[in-house]
Write a protein that holds these residues in place. Structure first.
Motif, PDB file in Angstrom:
ATOM      1  N   ALA A  20       0.970  -1.077   0.219  1.00  0.00           N
ATOM      2  CA  ALA A  20      -0.082  -0.264  -0.285  1.00  0.00           C
ATOM      3  C   ALA A  20       1.012   1.059   0.196  1.00  0.00           C
ATOM      4  O   ALA A  20       2.326   1.662   0.053  1.00  0.00           O
ATOM      5  CB  ALA A  20      -1.199  -0.041   1.015  1.00  0.00           C
ATOM      6  N   GLY A  21       0.369   3.011  -0.245  1.00  0.00           N
ATOM      7  CA  GLY A  21       1.304   3.257  -0.362  1.00  0.00           C
ATOM      8  C   GLY A  21       1.836   3.425   0.960  1.00  0.00           C
ATOM      9  O   GLY A  21       1.208   3.608   2.030  1.00  0.00           O
ATOM     10  N   GLY A  22       2.732   4.649   0.798  1.00  0.00           N
ATOM     11  CA  GLY A  22       3.780   5.275   2.104  1.00  0.00           C
ATOM     12  C   GLY A  22       4.758   4.164   2.438  1.00  0.00           C
ATOM     13  O   GLY A  22       5.080   4.744   3.621  1.00  0.00           O
ATOM     14  N   GLY A  23       4.625   2.982   1.409  1.00  0.00           N
ATOM     15  CA  GLY A  23       5.896   1.906   2.322  1.00  0.00           C
ATOM     16  C   GLY A  23       5.386   0.804   2.750  1.00  0.00           C
ATOM     17  O   GLY A  23       5.755   0.332   3.531  1.00  0.00           O
ATOM     18  N   LEU A  24       4.240   0.617   2.787  1.00  0.00           N
ATOM     19  CA  LEU A  24       3.275  -0.661   4.074  1.00  0.00           C
ATOM     20  C   LEU A  24       3.901  -1.950   2.999  1.00  0.00           C
ATOM     21  O   LEU A  24       3.891  -1.637   2.385  1.00  0.00           O
ATOM     22  CB  LEU A  24       2.377  -0.326   4.370  1.00  0.00           C
ATOM     23  CG  LEU A  24       1.539   1.182   4.841  1.00  0.00           C
ATOM     24  CD1 LEU A  24      -0.169   1.096   5.340  1.00  0.00           C
ATOM     25  CD2 LEU A  24       1.916   0.534   6.492  1.00  0.00           C
ATOM     26  N   LEU A  25       4.213  -2.536   4.036  1.00  0.00           N
ATOM     27  CA  LEU A  25       4.664  -4.129   3.866  1.00  0.00           C
ATOM     28  C   LEU A  25       3.880  -4.870   4.235  1.00  0.00           C
ATOM     29  O   LEU A  25       3.085  -5.009   5.115  1.00  0.00           O
ATOM     30  CB  LEU A  25       6.116  -4.065   3.432  1.00  0.00           C
ATOM     31  CG  LEU A  25       7.305  -3.134   3.601  1.00  0.00           C
ATOM     32  CD1 LEU A  25       8.801  -3.116   4.443  1.00  0.00           C
ATOM     33  CD2 LEU A  25       7.535  -3.337   1.611  1.00  0.00           C
ATOM     34  N   ASN A  26       4.187  -6.035   3.308  1.00  0.00           N
ATOM     35  CA  ASN A  26       3.002  -7.521   3.569  1.00  0.00           C
ATOM     36  C   ASN A  26       3.116  -7.979   5.681  1.00  0.00           C
ATOM     37  O   ASN A  26       4.638  -7.802   5.699  1.00  0.00           O
ATOM     38  CB  ASN A  26       3.160  -8.562   2.528  1.00  0.00           C
ATOM     39  CG  ASN A  26       2.376  -9.488   2.438  1.00  0.00           C
ATOM     40  OD1 ASN A  26       1.443  -9.823   3.827  1.00  0.00           O
ATOM     41  ND2 ASN A  26       1.928  -9.579   0.977  1.00  0.00           N
ATOM     42  N   ARG A  27       2.138  -7.974   5.445  1.00  0.00           N
ATOM     43  CA  ARG A  27       2.234  -8.883   6.908  1.00  0.00           C
ATOM     44  C   ARG A  27       2.808 -10.114   7.602  1.00  0.00           C
ATOM     45  O   ARG A  27       2.691 -10.481   7.722  1.00  0.00           O
ATOM     46  CB  ARG A  27       0.287  -8.385   7.337  1.00  0.00           C
ATOM     47  CG  ARG A  27      -0.281  -9.568   7.203  1.00  0.00           C
ATOM     48  CD  ARG A  27      -2.109  -9.153   7.257  1.00  0.00           C
ATOM     49  NE  ARG A  27      -2.944  -9.914   6.237  1.00  0.00           N
ATOM     50  CZ  ARG A  27      -3.571 -10.862   7.302  1.00  0.00           C
ATOM     51  NH1 ARG A  27      -3.448 -11.104   7.945  1.00  0.00           N
ATOM     52  NH2 ARG A  27      -4.259 -11.570   5.954  1.00  0.00           N
ATOM     53  N   ARG A  28       2.943 -10.575   6.554  1.00  0.00           N
ATOM     54  CA  ARG A  28       3.479 -12.266   6.510  1.00  0.00           C
ATOM     55  C   ARG A  28       4.266 -12.318   6.952  1.00  0.00           C
ATOM     56  O   ARG A  28       4.590 -13.599   7.431  1.00  0.00           O
ATOM     57  CB  ARG A  28       2.927 -12.690   4.810  1.00  0.00           C
ATOM     58  CG  ARG A  28       4.208 -12.405   3.922  1.00  0.00           C
ATOM     59  CD  ARG A  28       4.513 -13.044   2.911  1.00  0.00           C
ATOM     60  NE  ARG A  28       6.012 -12.272   2.231  1.00  0.00           N
ATOM     61  CZ  ARG A  28       6.591 -11.690   1.334  1.00  0.00           C
ATOM     62  NH1 ARG A  28       4.756 -11.303   0.402  1.00  0.00           N
ATOM     63  NH2 ARG A  28       7.202 -11.161   0.721  1.00  0.00           N
ATOM     64  N   VAL A  29       5.335 -11.381   6.952  1.00  0.00           N
ATOM     65  CA  VAL A  29       6.480 -11.977   8.428  1.00  0.00           C
ATOM     66  C   VAL A  29       6.149 -12.453   9.691  1.00  0.00           C
ATOM     67  O   VAL A  29       6.634 -13.069   9.803  1.00  0.00           O
ATOM     68  CB  VAL A  29       7.722 -10.819   7.917  1.00  0.00           C
ATOM     69  CG1 VAL A  29       7.013  -9.403   8.931  1.00  0.00           C
ATOM     70  CG2 VAL A  29       8.750 -10.634   8.911  1.00  0.00           C
ATOM     71  N   PHE A  30       4.385 -11.676   9.935  1.00  0.00           N
ATOM     72  CA  PHE A  30       4.436 -12.177  10.688  1.00  0.00           C
ATOM     73  C   PHE A  30       3.762 -13.049  11.136  1.00  0.00           C
ATOM     74  O   PHE A  30       3.018 -13.663  12.750  1.00  0.00           O
ATOM     75  CB  PHE A  30       3.398 -10.659  11.745  1.00  0.00           C
ATOM     76  CG  PHE A  30       4.771  -9.293  11.986  1.00  0.00           C
ATOM     77  CD1 PHE A  30       5.250  -9.454  12.515  1.00  0.00           C
ATOM     78  CD2 PHE A  30       4.575  -8.910  11.353  1.00  0.00           C
ATOM     79  CE1 PHE A  30       6.335  -8.042  12.885  1.00  0.00           C
ATOM     80  CE2 PHE A  30       4.571  -7.133  11.055  1.00  0.00           C
ATOM     81  CZ  PHE A  30       6.270  -7.521  11.798  1.00  0.00           C
TER      82      PHE A  30
END
Ligand code: CO
Length: 436
Positions: A20-30
């Motif tokens: 998503a915008g602003g540099g949000l990354l995929n939550r899959r790491v958690f």
């Protein structure tokens, strides 16, 4: 003011491209990738572990440590982490006010007992548990009077839930036309999470024998405010608990010792502390604590009474006001979500002021009417950024933008503010409270 620093993390490749915008990354790491993070860190630390103890070892390894203590206290460097005390009436009423949980300094979902928020209307009473009596009377077949010792012999249950003051987040309400620049704990820290143990109220009401005309209860505290609230009988029979233990130990004085009512999901002051009696009544009692306060100002000039359930809410607690960031790079956005209606099912995070959203990972277990931790990785490019979180619960409730929330009420409404919280990240890494 707490001034906690957070550092950017290395190894950006495992996070992939923004979602998503602003540099949000995929939550899959958690969700599934945790092992990858751990193995990377372990490989880096292996060399340090191979050194044996010697002259260059740290002081802590060459000198015996401190001796045992009967009751543990926080590590010395953490002692400055304290509740924020607000006494709005000053010396006229020093026991009327709040002590707020420092959310910016805590993690997980359980608030330490010493940092659980406190709201009192006329101070913390000193109650002798031997002398304390608890009365059930009114529309019952058999009025009952209990000692603490006798109550502790009843079957107990344990549940984890939040308690939230109805006035929590008043610094984000429409009482304040300009955003207050205070730590997140001073904005949203009238909510805390704990594990409570006590006797289900319905067992005691069954023993007293409800009259069919009994539709409400009055719960009254033994404090100098005589704090009292009316509660619908359905809630009293559903999940109300007479609590004696908080996070495994007997209640603290400020949490109602020796006993309090616990009404999961309802406005905090209905969980009456220092409980001395419950009177079964045909209707609400209209106590001072539910008419002069804890009523909602509506646009037509009326005040709405008996709005009990605390709505769906969330806030990012890191980064947040009270936390300083150092430079562009990878960060974890961490926050809390909760709903008095049920369980949190989803938290979305925006890093571009609400233009785009990405789903955060929710920490297990997700319990109804309990704090839920959410997390999402984020790559900050160092430019000014607007961060928001928006929670949804299993009854379909979701948070509103602040202006939309505010329009439901008259100016000056400070209760039940569950609007979306917005944080602004400046180029220098400073976090501010922002209205958009
Ligand atoms: Co209310």
């Amino acid at each position: 003011m707490p001034n906690k620093q957070i550092q950017s993390r290395a190894s950006p490749e495992i996070f992939g491209e923004p979602v998503a915008g602003g540099g949000l990354l995929n939550r899959r790491v958690f969700l599934a990738g945790g092992a990858l993070l751990a193995s990377t860190a372990a490989a880096r630390d292996a060399r340090a572990d191979s050194n044996s103890v010697g002259d260059d070892s740290p002081f802590s390894m060459t000198t015996p440590g401190k001796v045992f203590q009967g009751y543990g206290v926080p590590a010395v460097p953490e002692k400055p982490i304290q509740r924020t005390v607000l006494q709005p009436y000053g010396d006229l009423g020093p026991g009327a006010g709040v002590a707020m949980t420092p959310l910016e300094s805590l993690e997980g979902t359980i608030t330490p007992n010493g940092l659980h928020f406190e709201r009192s209307h006329n101070g913390r009473p000193t109650i002798d548990p031997e002398a304390h009596r608890f009365l059930i009377h009114g529309l019952v077949k058999r009025p009952l009077k209990f000692t603490i010792e006798s109550l502790l012999r009843y079957p107990m249950m344990t549940r984890t839930c939040f308690i939230e003051c109805a006035g929590n987040s008043f610094f984000n309400s429409n009482l304040f036309p300009e955003p207050m620049q205070v730590p997140v704990g001073m904005i949203h820290g009238l909510v805390s999470g704990a594990e409570w143990t006590g006797v289900p109220l319905n067992i005691l009401l069954d023993e007293a024998g409800l009259d069919s005309k009994g539709k409400w209860i009055l719960a009254e505290g033994a404090d100098a405010a005589g704090m009292s609230r009316s509660v619908p009988i359905e809630k009293a029979l559903d999940d109300a608990i007479i609590a004696f233990y908080q996070n495994g130990e007997r209640l603290r004085g400020e949490q109602g010792y020796p006993m309090r009512l616990l009404l999961p999901g309802f406005e905090g002051n209905m969980s009456v502390k220092w409980l001395r009696r419950i009177k079964v009544t045909a209707g609400p009692t209209y106590t001072k604590d539910e008419t002069s306060k804890y009523s909602d100002l509506m646009p037509d000039g009326t005040a709405r009474l008996f709005t009990f359930t605390m709505g769906i809410k969330s806030t990012i607690t890191r980064p947040a006001t009270g936390v300083v960031m150092y430079g562009p790079g990878l960060y974890e956005i961490s926050g809390l979500a909760w709903s008095g209606h049920g369980s949190v099912t989803r938290v979305d995070v925006s890093a571009d002021g609400g233009k785009s959203w990405a789903e955060a990972a929710l920490g297990e277990p997700i319990l109804p009417m309990a704090l839920t931790r959410f997390r999402i990785p984020w790559r900050w490019d160092g430019t000014p950024t607007i961060l928001q979180s928006r929670a949804t619960d299993d009854k379909g409730n979701t948070q509103l933008r602040r202006a939309v929330w505010s329009a439901q009420y008259a100016a000056g409404e400070l209760y039940h503010c569950n609007a979306i919280q917005t944080w602004g990240i400046g180029r220098n890494g400073e976090v501010s409270n922002v209205y958009i």
